[in-house]
Design a protein around this motif. Structure first.
Motif, PDB file in Angstrom:
ATOM      1  N   GLU A 113      32.325 -38.424  38.838  1.00  0.00           N
ATOM      2  CA  GLU A 113      31.117 -37.890  38.232  1.00  0.00           C
ATOM      3  C   GLU A 113      31.293 -37.720  36.737  1.00  0.00           C
ATOM      4  O   GLU A 113      32.343 -37.310  36.269  1.00  0.00           O
ATOM      5  CB  GLU A 113      30.758 -36.549  38.860  1.00  0.00           C
ATOM      6  CG  GLU A 113      30.237 -36.687  40.270  1.00  0.00           C
ATOM      7  CD  GLU A 113      29.558 -35.428  40.758  1.00  0.00           C
ATOM      8  OE1 GLU A 113      29.176 -34.578  39.926  1.00  0.00           O
ATOM      9  OE2 GLU A 113      29.404 -35.306  41.966  1.00  0.00           O
ATOM     10  N   GLN A 149      19.934 -36.845  37.551  1.00  0.00           N
ATOM     11  CA  GLN A 149      20.412 -36.653  38.918  1.00  0.00           C
ATOM     12  C   GLN A 149      19.415 -37.193  39.935  1.00  0.00           C
ATOM     13  O   GLN A 149      19.815 -37.683  40.982  1.00  0.00           O
ATOM     14  CB  GLN A 149      20.663 -35.171  39.193  1.00  0.00           C
ATOM     15  CG  GLN A 149      21.923 -34.666  38.540  1.00  0.00           C
ATOM     16  CD  GLN A 149      22.138 -33.174  38.756  1.00  0.00           C
ATOM     17  OE1 GLN A 149      21.291 -32.491  39.299  1.00  0.00           O
ATOM     18  NE2 GLN A 149      23.275 -32.690  38.313  1.00  0.00           N
ATOM     19  N   TYR A 154      19.617 -41.962  39.678  1.00  0.00           N
ATOM     20  CA  TYR A 154      20.596 -42.990  40.017  1.00  0.00           C
ATOM     21  C   TYR A 154      21.880 -42.485  40.634  1.00  0.00           C
ATOM     22  O   TYR A 154      22.904 -43.111  40.480  1.00  0.00           O
ATOM     23  CB  TYR A 154      20.950 -43.778  38.764  1.00  0.00           C
ATOM     24  CG  TYR A 154      19.765 -44.447  38.141  1.00  0.00           C
ATOM     25  CD1 TYR A 154      19.132 -45.501  38.773  1.00  0.00           C
ATOM     26  CD2 TYR A 154      19.255 -44.015  36.934  1.00  0.00           C
ATOM     27  CE1 TYR A 154      18.028 -46.108  38.222  1.00  0.00           C
ATOM     28  CE2 TYR A 154      18.151 -44.622  36.361  1.00  0.00           C
ATOM     29  CZ  TYR A 154      17.546 -45.666  37.015  1.00  0.00           C
ATOM     30  OH  TYR A 154      16.474 -46.269  36.457  1.00  0.00           O
ATOM     31  N   TYR A 155      21.873 -41.390  41.325  1.00  0.00           N
ATOM     32  CA  TYR A 155      23.152 -40.873  41.782  1.00  0.00           C
ATOM     33  C   TYR A 155      23.313 -40.922  43.295  1.00  0.00           C
ATOM     34  O   TYR A 155      23.584 -39.951  43.958  1.00  0.00           O
ATOM     35  CB  TYR A 155      23.391 -39.482  41.186  1.00  0.00           C
ATOM     36  CG  TYR A 155      23.524 -39.609  39.700  1.00  0.00           C
ATOM     37  CD1 TYR A 155      22.538 -39.136  38.866  1.00  0.00           C
ATOM     38  CD2 TYR A 155      24.597 -40.270  39.137  1.00  0.00           C
ATOM     39  CE1 TYR A 155      22.632 -39.293  37.493  1.00  0.00           C
ATOM     40  CE2 TYR A 155      24.694 -40.427  37.769  1.00  0.00           C
ATOM     41  CZ  TYR A 155      23.709 -39.937  36.954  1.00  0.00           C
ATOM     42  OH  TYR A 155      23.806 -40.110  35.607  1.00  0.00           O
ATOM     43  N   GLU A 156      23.156 -42.109  43.818  1.00  0.00           N
ATOM     44  CA  GLU A 156      23.480 -42.372  45.215  1.00  0.00           C
ATOM     45  C   GLU A 156      24.953 -42.791  45.267  1.00  0.00           C
ATOM     46  O   GLU A 156      25.532 -43.213  44.270  1.00  0.00           O
ATOM     47  CB  GLU A 156      22.592 -43.490  45.748  1.00  0.00           C
ATOM     48  CG  GLU A 156      21.112 -43.120  45.733  1.00  0.00           C
ATOM     49  CD  GLU A 156      20.216 -44.270  46.150  1.00  0.00           C
ATOM     50  OE1 GLU A 156      20.744 -45.274  46.682  1.00  0.00           O
ATOM     51  OE2 GLU A 156      19.005 -44.166  45.944  1.00  0.00           O
ATOM     52  N   ASP A 157      25.557 -42.710  46.440  1.00  0.00           N
ATOM     53  CA  ASP A 157      26.972 -43.066  46.568  1.00  0.00           C
ATOM     54  C   ASP A 157      27.264 -44.479  46.074  1.00  0.00           C
ATOM     55  O   ASP A 157      28.280 -44.722  45.431  1.00  0.00           O
ATOM     56  CB  ASP A 157      27.429 -42.922  48.016  1.00  0.00           C
ATOM     57  CG  ASP A 157      27.529 -41.471  48.453  1.00  0.00           C
ATOM     58  OD1 ASP A 157      27.553 -40.576  47.570  1.00  0.00           O
ATOM     59  OD2 ASP A 157      27.581 -41.234  49.665  1.00  0.00           O
ATOM     60  N   ALA A 158      26.377 -45.422  46.370  1.00  0.00           N
ATOM     61  CA  ALA A 158      26.613 -46.815  45.963  1.00  0.00           C
ATOM     62  C   ALA A 158      26.673 -46.950  44.448  1.00  0.00           C
ATOM     63  O   ALA A 158      27.368 -47.827  43.929  1.00  0.00           O
ATOM     64  CB  ALA A 158      25.532 -47.730  46.535  1.00  0.00           C
ATOM     65  N   ASP A 159      25.973 -46.079  43.718  1.00  0.00           N
ATOM     66  CA  ASP A 159      26.002 -46.144  42.262  1.00  0.00           C
ATOM     67  C   ASP A 159      27.415 -45.883  41.750  1.00  0.00           C
ATOM     68  O   ASP A 159      27.883 -46.552  40.826  1.00  0.00           O
ATOM     69  CB  ASP A 159      25.048 -45.122  41.641  1.00  0.00           C
ATOM     70  CG  ASP A 159      23.603 -45.407  41.999  1.00  0.00           C
ATOM     71  OD1 ASP A 159      23.266 -46.574  42.238  1.00  0.00           O
ATOM     72  OD2 ASP A 159      22.818 -44.445  42.048  1.00  0.00           O
ATOM     73  N   ARG A 183      23.113 -51.285  45.652  1.00  0.00           N
ATOM     74  CA  ARG A 183      22.028 -51.129  46.607  1.00  0.00           C
ATOM     75  C   ARG A 183      20.755 -50.867  45.819  1.00  0.00           C
ATOM     76  O   ARG A 183      20.725 -49.975  44.958  1.00  0.00           O
ATOM     77  CB  ARG A 183      22.286 -49.959  47.554  1.00  0.00           C
ATOM     78  CG  ARG A 183      23.547 -50.105  48.389  1.00  0.00           C
ATOM     79  CD  ARG A 183      23.445 -51.278  49.378  1.00  0.00           C
ATOM     80  NE  ARG A 183      24.718 -51.533  50.046  1.00  0.00           N
ATOM     81  CZ  ARG A 183      25.607 -52.465  49.661  1.00  0.00           C
ATOM     82  NH1 ARG A 183      25.383 -53.222  48.613  1.00  0.00           N
ATOM     83  NH2 ARG A 183      26.714 -52.648  50.344  1.00  0.00           N
ATOM     84  N   HIS A 223      17.240 -49.566  44.430  1.00  0.00           N
ATOM     85  CA  HIS A 223      16.637 -48.240  44.396  1.00  0.00           C
ATOM     86  C   HIS A 223      15.138 -48.372  44.541  1.00  0.00           C
ATOM     87  O   HIS A 223      14.547 -49.360  44.108  1.00  0.00           O
ATOM     88  CB  HIS A 223      16.897 -47.576  43.041  1.00  0.00           C
ATOM     89  CG  HIS A 223      18.325 -47.229  42.797  1.00  0.00           C
ATOM     90  ND1 HIS A 223      18.796 -45.951  42.907  1.00  0.00           N
ATOM     91  CD2 HIS A 223      19.402 -47.985  42.458  1.00  0.00           C
ATOM     92  CE1 HIS A 223      20.089 -45.931  42.638  1.00  0.00           C
ATOM     93  NE2 HIS A 223      20.476 -47.155  42.360  1.00  0.00           N
TER      94      HIS A 223
END
Length: 98
Positions: free
Chosen positions: A2, A13, A16-21, A90, A92
């Motif tokens: 992070e 937040q 763009y803060y998915e795990d894939a990012d 992935r 968005h």
């Protein structure tokens, strides 16, 4: 990992803060380390390799940002490197434009 922005910017937040990012960022960091260049140069080199992009927004606020952008022009990524960078991405849903 992070960033400070990921921890403090409420607007960011929500975007763009998915795990894939974070997986994409990790791939960029690994390639940058292997190439001995900053992450920004890898990201910009990838962007400049896309035929539909004619003028990326750099957002330079420091001279080092401009230096990275200029250096990225000559940084060519292999097809394997591009696939490695794009692998964890992935799509968005559209956000921030309501």
């Amino acid at each position: 990992g992070e960033t400070v922005r990921a921890k403090t910017d409420d607007y960011a937040q929500g975007l763009y803060y998915e795990d894939a990012d974070f997986d994409v960022v990790s791939q960029v960091s690994e390639l940058a380390k292997a190439r001995g260049v900053p992450n920004a140069q890898i990201a910009l080199a990838w962007l400049l390799g896309k035929p539909g992009v004619t003028s990326p927004i750099v957002g330079a606020t420091k001279m080092s940002h401009l230096n990275d952008a200029i250096a990225a022009i000559d940084l060519k990524l292999s097809e394997v490197e591009v696939q490695t960078l794009e692998g964890p991405y992935r799509p968005h849903r559209v956000l921030g434009h309501t």
